[in-house]
Design a protein around this motif. Structure first.
Motif, short mmCIF file in Angstrom:
data_model
loop_
_atom_site.label_atom_id
_atom_site.label_comp_id
_atom_site.label_asym_id
_atom_site.label_seq_id
_atom_site.Cartn_x
_atom_site.Cartn_y
_atom_site.Cartn_z
N GLU A 20 14.39 -3.13 -36.43
CA GLU A 20 14.67 -3.33 -37.99
C GLU A 20 12.90 -2.90 -38.33
OE1 GLU A 20 15.22 -5.84 -42.12
OE2 GLU A 20 16.17 -6.49 -40.05
N ILE A 21 13.13 -1.91 -39.65
CA ILE A 21 11.70 -1.61 -39.93
C ILE A 21 12.00 -1.68 -41.66
CG2 ILE A 21 11.24 -0.08 -38.15
CD1 ILE A 21 11.59 2.42 -40.30
N GLU A 22 10.84 -1.66 -42.40
CA GLU A 22 10.96 -1.99 -43.86
C GLU A 22 10.05 -0.76 -44.44
OE1 GLU A 22 9.86 -4.68 -47.44
OE2 GLU A 22 11.03 -5.51 -45.80
N GLU A 23 10.48 0.42 -45.20
CA GLU A 23 9.68 1.20 -45.80
C GLU A 23 9.90 1.23 -47.47
OE1 GLU A 23 7.15 4.21 -45.13
OE2 GLU A 23 7.97 3.17 -43.47
N ARG A 27 15.37 -1.54 -46.39
CA ARG A 27 15.45 -1.96 -44.96
C ARG A 27 16.13 -0.99 -44.30
NH1 ARG A 27 18.45 -7.19 -44.99
NH2 ARG A 27 18.10 -7.07 -42.79
N LYS A 123 11.74 6.09 -37.24
CA LYS A 123 11.04 4.87 -36.76
C LYS A 123 12.10 3.90 -36.19
CE LYS A 123 7.72 3.55 -39.29
NZ LYS A 123 6.90 3.51 -40.50
N ALA A 124 13.35 3.84 -37.33
CA ALA A 124 14.27 2.94 -37.15
C ALA A 124 15.09 3.02 -35.52
CB ALA A 124 15.23 2.66 -38.09
N ALA A 127 12.89 1.99 -32.97
CA ALA A 127 12.85 0.75 -32.74
C ALA A 127 13.85 0.02 -32.19
CB ALA A 127 12.61 0.00 -34.05
#
Length: 213
Positions: A20-23, A27, A123-124, A127
């Motif tokens: 998980e990423i946040e931008e 989410r 990126k997600a 990940a």
């Protein structure tokens, strides 16, 4: 598979992971799984859509076949080319095959623009792969040696030097089963034959893919 054609190794997902990423308050949650067929891939996608039914987007990509014969992706409502295609590019560049990735997005209220979306979905997906257990599938052979107890020590020593895992069955004679890469097969058979003065019975399978330990 053609016995005269060497095929390259590829990677598979042994156990799928979640990343998980946040931008900018959005989410992006990536789920990864192995999939041998389109039915398995689509079932995994549907399961994630049900799990995240309240999310705005559930974008995905999958790659099937040792040579990536089947690829599919979906932007699921995101601007064309900003979600599914970037996820697919991550999968293809990773060398992993027979897998599916779903990236769920919960919108955070801030528009990311096309470039921001591409970066976020990339990126997600990365990940998700980083959180997964990835193994290598090698193209080679399964070789069985049948020998007496005088020969087993020499065979085990030779295979140990090469770092080849051994499965042995001890009875009146010893049956040793190994898997070796395409390029190592002839050398291994030659070394064992020499070490046992030709007394070991050697059986070589047709070419196959196997998981490297």
């Amino acid at each position: 598979m053609e016995s005269g054609k060497r095929l390259e190794p590829y990677k598979i997902i042994a156990y799928g992971g979640m990343g998980e990423i946040e931008e900018k308050k959005s989410r992006f949650i990536a789920h990864v799984a192995s999939a041998g067929t389109e039915e398995e891939a689509l079932a995994f996608i549907e399961a994630r859509k049900k799990q995240y039914w309240d999310a705005r987007h559930n974008c995905y990509a999958y790659v099937l076949g040792e040579q990536a014969q089947t690829v599919r992706f979906s932007d699921d409502g995101e601007p064309a080319g900003t979600a599914g295609r970037p996820i697919l590019e991550v999968l293809l560049n990773s060398g992993i095959r027979n897998l599916v990735v779903v990236v769920t997005r919960y919108f955070g209220g801030v528009l990311l623009g096309t470039g921001g979306l591409v970066r976020a979905y990339t990126k997600a997906a990365q990940a998700g792969l980083a959180a997964s257990d990835v193994r290598t599938m090698c193209y080679g052979y399964e070789i069985t040696f049948v020998t007496d107890y005088n020969g087993i020590g020499k065979i085990q020593y030779l295979l140990g030097v090469r770092g080849i895992p051994v499965e042995a069955d001890y009875g009146e004679q010893v049956r040793v089963c190994i898997r070796v890469s395409w390029e190592d097969k002839d050398a291994v058979v030659h070394e064992v034959t020499e070490a046992t003065a030709g007394r070991a019975v050697v059986r070589v399978s047709d070419p196959l893919y196997f998981m490297r330990e």
